[in-house]
Design a protein around this motif. Structure first.
Motif, PDB file in Angstrom:
ATOM      1  N   GLY A  88       6.333  -6.707   1.981  1.00  0.00           N
ATOM      2  CA  GLY A  88       6.878  -5.619   2.008  1.00  0.00           C
ATOM      3  C   GLY A  88       6.362  -4.838   0.867  1.00  0.00           C
ATOM      4  N   PHE A  92       4.088  -1.089   1.892  1.00  0.00           N
ATOM      5  CA  PHE A  92       4.639   0.129   1.333  1.00  0.00           C
ATOM      6  C   PHE A  92       4.285   0.681  -0.051  1.00  0.00           C
ATOM      7  N   THR A  96       8.239   1.307  -1.971  1.00  0.00           N
ATOM      8  CA  THR A  96       9.093   0.508  -1.140  1.00  0.00           C
ATOM      9  C   THR A  96      10.717   0.829  -1.623  1.00  0.00           C
ATOM     10  N   LEU A 100      14.259  -3.068   2.642  1.00  0.00           N
ATOM     11  CA  LEU A 100      12.785  -3.093   3.345  1.00  0.00           C
ATOM     12  C   LEU A 100      12.802  -2.315   4.626  1.00  0.00           C
ATOM     13  N   ASN A 103      12.154   1.575   4.919  1.00  0.00           N
ATOM     14  CA  ASN A 103      10.653   2.360   4.968  1.00  0.00           C
ATOM     15  C   ASN A 103      10.363   2.409   6.521  1.00  0.00           C
TER      16      ASN A 103
END
Length: 116
Positions: A88, A92, A96, A100, A103
């Motif tokens: 994750g 991102f 982030t 998660l 996002n």
């Protein structure tokens, strides 16, 4: 660049060192994920042999198996959570969010299904 569901990430909050109040979201999720203490007696009794009066040696053996099963279960769960967190973050970056799935774009049907 990005793809059909790409949304630009909001600028990351200023760095607060190792502590970030949003880490409380992670603590909450992990504490819920690792709740099993109320099921432990049932798990223990389900390990064979299931006799009420066990010899000392058999009871010790059963307790060691129970510890091994518990450690294996928590180890697998920890590995799964660690992989989701790492990938994750790699996906991102510093933008982030604590959850998660937030996002991903609202139009992403797979992410929407995972949120449910």
């Amino acid at each position: 660049a990005g793809g059909i569901f790409h949304q630009p990430l909001a600028a990351a909050a200023t760095s607060q060192g190792i502590w970030n109040p949003q880490m409380l979201v992670l603590v909450s999720i992990l504490s819920t994920a690792f709740l099993m203490h109320f099921n432990a007696p049932q798990f223990y009794t389900e390990l064979s042999p299931a006799k009420l009066q066990l010899a000392e040696e058999a009871r010790d053996k059963k307790l060691k198996r129970f510890a091994a099963v518990g450690a294996l279960g928590f180890g697998i769960a920890s590995l799964q959570y660690a992989l989701v967190m790492v990938f994750g973050f790699l996906t991102f970056g510093h933008g982030t969010q604590g959850n998660l799935l937030l996002n991903y774009a609202g139009q992403d049907k797979l992410a929407a299904a995972a949120r449910v």
